[in-house]
Design an enzyme around this catalytic site. Structure first.
Site, PDB file in Angstrom:
ATOM      1  CG  ASN A  16      -1.702   1.283   1.360  1.00 62.08           C
ATOM      2  OD1 ASN A  16      -1.898   1.980   0.370  1.00 62.08           O
ATOM      3  ND2 ASN A  16      -2.162   1.594   2.565  1.00 62.08           N
ATOM      4  CE  LYS A  69       0.430   3.727   4.663  1.00 58.00           C
ATOM      5  NZ  LYS A  69       0.166   3.870   6.067  1.00 58.00           N
ATOM      6  CG  HIS A  84      -5.739   1.951   4.940  1.00 56.89           C
ATOM      7  ND1 HIS A  84      -5.304   2.945   5.797  1.00 56.89           N
ATOM      8  CD2 HIS A  84      -4.700   1.086   4.803  1.00 56.89           C
ATOM      9  CE1 HIS A  84      -4.053   2.677   6.145  1.00 56.89           C
ATOM     10  NE2 HIS A  84      -3.667   1.561   5.553  1.00 56.89           N
ATOM     11  CD  GLU A 113      -2.932   5.719   6.353  1.00 54.28           C
ATOM     12  OE1 GLU A 113      -2.937   5.733   5.105  1.00 54.28           O
ATOM     13  OE2 GLU A 113      -1.978   5.256   7.014  1.00 54.28           O
ATOM     14  CD  GLU A 171      -3.402  -2.465   7.345  1.00 48.92           C
ATOM     15  OE1 GLU A 171      -2.285  -2.701   6.882  1.00 48.92           O
ATOM     16  OE2 GLU A 171      -4.050  -1.442   7.082  1.00 48.92           O
ATOM     17  N   GLY A 228       2.329   2.548  10.583  1.00 49.44           N
ATOM     18  CA  GLY A 228       3.252   3.669  10.397  1.00 49.44           C
ATOM     19  C   GLY A 228       3.937   4.114  11.685  1.00 49.44           C
ATOM     20  CB  SER A 237       5.220  -1.298  11.868  1.00 48.25           C
ATOM     21  OG  SER A 237       4.752   0.007  12.074  1.00 48.25           O
ATOM     22  N   GLY A 260       4.956   1.544   4.638  1.00 48.99           N
ATOM     23  CA  GLY A 260       6.282   2.164   4.529  1.00 48.99           C
ATOM     24  C   GLY A 260       7.353   1.277   3.910  1.00 48.99           C
TER      25      GLY A 260
HETATM   26  C1  PEP Z   1      -0.732   0.287   5.762  1.00 51.20           C
HETATM   27  O1  PEP Z   1      -0.731   1.395   5.276  1.00 51.20           O
HETATM   28  O2  PEP Z   1      -1.656  -0.487   5.492  1.00 51.20           O
HETATM   29  C2  PEP Z   1       0.350  -0.096   6.665  1.00 51.20           C
HETATM   30  C3  PEP Z   1       0.299  -1.253   7.259  1.00 51.20           C
HETATM   31  O3  PEP Z   1       1.386   0.792   6.822  1.00 51.20           O
HETATM   32  P1  PEP Z   1       2.809   0.523   7.534  1.00 51.20           P
HETATM   33  O4  PEP Z   1       3.331  -0.773   7.007  1.00 51.20           O
HETATM   34  O5  PEP Z   1       3.651   1.696   7.145  1.00 51.20           O
HETATM   35  O6  PEP Z   1       2.554   0.457   9.011  1.00 51.20           O
END
Ligand code: PEP
Length: 247
Positions: free
Chosen positions: A10, A12, A95, A97, A165, A171, A211, A233
């Protein structure tokens, strides 16, 4: 029961078209030999067209990060499932966000999932609790509520993967421990058995996000009910993401 591992990136709101092209050209070479993992890249809308051309004869699938639930109409700034279907195979929905910054509710996400499935898009449905909810022992209630409402009146899971998640892990560099993640994944699988049946539950892919990186991926993916990862990320660099796909 065989559940093919699913590793999705992802991105983003990251990467221009030029940066996307450079990533894909490098990444394709790095994962050439991987056969047993389904790899999906979800770039911003603006990079989908170029990505779809570059990925045509590769083993990498393409996904979008959002859709509207209508096929067309007066919805300025929105992109419909019909439009995405021309370019991509997957869509990430729900998601945290989108829930947090764009006020997406379980009801809205349910409408989007139905629209995606109608248009033969595969869905990665994100769910997860906040730190406050976890600390007040509400994780399973929140997860159950999200799944029941997001999947309301949807009677099969064939084209839906669930991404657990925990919001406190996205993040932040704080990953759920493999045991913590497994406990929730197991709960999700049992819930799917209650809501659908044993077969659907056994075949549903439940992936972990929050993460994930090249160091912690292996331990997470070893767990019985963790069928892959949604990576933010750590999916932005071809080398790093290829290492996660290679575990
Ligand atoms: C995500 O955006 O779905 C995500 C898990 O981000 P990160 O791996 O950066 O925590």
């Amino acid at each position: 029961m065989t559940r093919k591992t699913l590793i999705a990136a992802n991105w983003k709101m990251n990467k221009t078209i030029k940066e996307t092209v450079s990533f894909i050209n490098d990444f394709k070479n790095l994962i050439k030999k991987i056969k047993n993992v389904e790899i999906v890249i979800c770039p911003p809308f603006t990079s989908l067209n170029e990505s779809s051309k570059l990925l045509k004869s590769s083993n990498i699938r393409l996904g979008a990060q959002n859709i509207h639930y209508e096929n067309k109409g007066a919805f300025t700034g929105e992109i419909s499932p019909v439009m995405i279907k021309e370019l991509a195979e997957y869509v990430v929905l729900g998601h945290s966000e989108r829930r947090q910054y764009f006020n997406e509710t379980n009801q809205l996400i349910n409408k989007k999932i139905k629209a995606a499935l109608k248009n033969k898009l595969k869905v990665i449905l994100c769910i997860g609790e906040t730190l406050q909810q976890r600390e007040s022992n509400k994780t399973t209630d929140i997860i159950e509520n999200q799944i029941k409402n997001c999947l309301k009146d949807i009677n099969e899971m064939k084209n839906i993967a669930i991404a657990y998640e925990p919001i406190w892990a996205i993040g932040t560099g704080k990953t759920a421990s493999p045991e913590q993640a497994e406990e929730t994944h197991k709960f999700i699988r049992q819930l799917l058995k209650k809501l659908y049946n044993e077969n659907i539950s056994n075949n549903a892919r439940i992936i972990y996000g929050g993460s994930v990186n090249e160091k912690n991926a292996k331990a997470l993916l070893k767990m019985k009910n963790i069928d892959g990862a949604l990576v933010g990320g750590a999916s932005l660099e071809p080398e790093t993401f290829s290492k996660i796909c290679n575990v």
